[in-house]
Design a protein around this motif. Structure first.
Motif, short mmCIF file in Angstrom:
data_model
loop_
_atom_site.label_atom_id
_atom_site.label_comp_id
_atom_site.label_asym_id
_atom_site.label_seq_id
_atom_site.Cartn_x
_atom_site.Cartn_y
_atom_site.Cartn_z
N PHE A 94 0.87 -1.17 0.00
CA PHE A 94 0.00 0.00 0.00
C PHE A 94 0.91 1.22 0.00
O PHE A 94 1.77 1.37 0.88
N THR A 95 0.73 2.09 -0.99
CA THR A 95 1.61 3.25 -1.14
C THR A 95 0.84 4.55 -0.95
O THR A 95 -0.23 4.74 -1.53
N ILE A 96 1.42 5.43 -0.11
CA ILE A 96 0.80 6.71 0.24
C ILE A 96 1.65 7.83 -0.38
O ILE A 96 2.85 7.90 -0.16
N ALA A 97 1.00 8.69 -1.15
CA ALA A 97 1.69 9.84 -1.74
C ALA A 97 1.41 11.07 -0.90
O ALA A 97 0.29 11.27 -0.42
N PHE A 98 2.43 11.92 -0.74
CA PHE A 98 2.27 13.11 0.09
C PHE A 98 3.02 14.27 -0.54
O PHE A 98 3.99 14.09 -1.27
N MET A 99 2.59 15.49 -0.22
CA MET A 99 3.22 16.70 -0.72
C MET A 99 4.09 17.33 0.37
O MET A 99 3.90 17.04 1.56
N ASP A 140 -1.59 4.29 -3.95
CA ASP A 140 -2.99 3.93 -3.72
C ASP A 140 -3.81 5.14 -3.31
O ASP A 140 -4.98 5.26 -3.69
N VAL A 141 -3.21 6.03 -2.54
CA VAL A 141 -3.87 7.27 -2.12
C VAL A 141 -2.86 8.40 -2.22
O VAL A 141 -1.65 8.18 -2.18
#
Length: 306
Positions: A94-99, A140-141
């Motif tokens: 599960f991969t979380i993208a963030f700024m 994923d998000v």
């Protein structure tokens, strides 16, 4: 009619380049092959996609519509491919993208604690690719800052925060408690005005001597370097501006800029139940943060009355 994804990829390359030679180089194929594939696609669809002469290639109305629809379709196909490849490796991920400025440690740990066999990863994004990472299946998000193109996405609002202007440390407005946007009317904005629509609508704003000369900046670090070198000003969310501390730039609140809204985004076609579970974790975390912040403000006001 079945849509040939390869022909669609060829079409998108031509539609973006508006030049068959450059598109062929980009795709690493011969130009005659590319031309035949585009003619075949036009025949299958029964429409003309490009108007060509010896000097130019222009998209027709049908071509412009196909480009708008083809991009999310190709991104969805790529996302499907990535999910299948990941599933083939056995251990779920599960991969979380963030700024920049957004910290996702608490949420990622919470999800990992609930699912010990799950590999939870993170990926850093920017203004330019914050939604593409979920459309293409690289995450994923994604924590996104509005406005974004919401086609093919689901969004869950999380929180909002003030926006500030970043200036050189010795700027004439440096040190002010806050300013109005009109006080920046003579400044050069380093960002695309679409990212700061209030700036675009400023009355009496001087036209830039050469708007095309605005540098292509893809990271916060690049923006700050240009600000420090007196190349212009940048408007950033408060958390992003405070995350990057350096002595040669400063930030000032702008009273008449609307807050920046942060949402959690994911692709409509992502079937993983972990997405909804993570969205609940993220929403609960920021609801708790908001309550704690409210309690601190209330305590400060009480102390101030004593």
């Amino acid at each position: 009619m079945d849509v040939d994804l390869r022909k669609l990829r060829y079409f998108v390359a031509v539609a973006e380049e508006l030049h068959f030679g450059r598109a062929a180089q980009r795709l690493h194929i011969a130009q005659p092959v590319l031309s035949r594939q585009i003619r075949a696609l036009e025949h299958e669809l029964g429409v003309q996609l490009f108007a060509r002469d010896r000097r130019s290639t222009v998209s027709t109305e049908a071509g412009r519509q196909l480009l708008e629809d083809a991009r999310p379709l190709l991104a969805s196909a790529e996302a499907l491919h990535r999910r299948v490849r990941r599933a083939a490796h056995g251990r779920p991920t599960f991969t979380i993208a963030f700024m920049p400025g957004i910290i996702v440690t608490a949420e990622s740990r919470a999800l990992a604690a609930r699912h010990p066999d799950l590999t939870v990863g993170v990926v850093r994004t920017s203004w330019n690719d914050q939604v593409e990472v979920v459309r293409e299946g690289r995450a994923d998000v994604s924590y996104v800052r509005l406005p974004v193109d919401q086609r093919g996405l689901r969004l869950r609002p999380l929180f909002s925060e003030p926006r500030v202007v970043v200036l050189p440390a010795d700027h004439r407005l440096s040190g002010k408690e806050s300013i109005d946007l009109v006080e920046l009317v003579e400044e050069r904005l380093l960002q695309d005005p679409d990212a700061v629509p209030e700036w675009r609508d400023l009355p009496n704003r001087s036209a830039e001597p050469n708007p095309l000369a605005r540098p292509a900046l893809h990271s916060v670090e690049e923006k700050l370097e240009h600000v420090a070198a007196y190349g212009g000003v940048a408007v950033l969310p408060l958390s992003t501006a405070t995350f990057y501390t350096r002595p040669d730039v400063t930030h000032v609140p702008v009273d008449d800029l609307a807050p920046n809204q942060v949402c959690l985004a994911w692709a409509e076609g992502n079937p993983s139940p972990l997405v909804e579970e993570f969205a609940e974790i993220a929403a609960a975390r920021y609801a708790e943060v908001t309550v704690l912040a409210g309690n601190r403000e209330e305590a400060d006001e009480t102390l101030g009355d004593r």
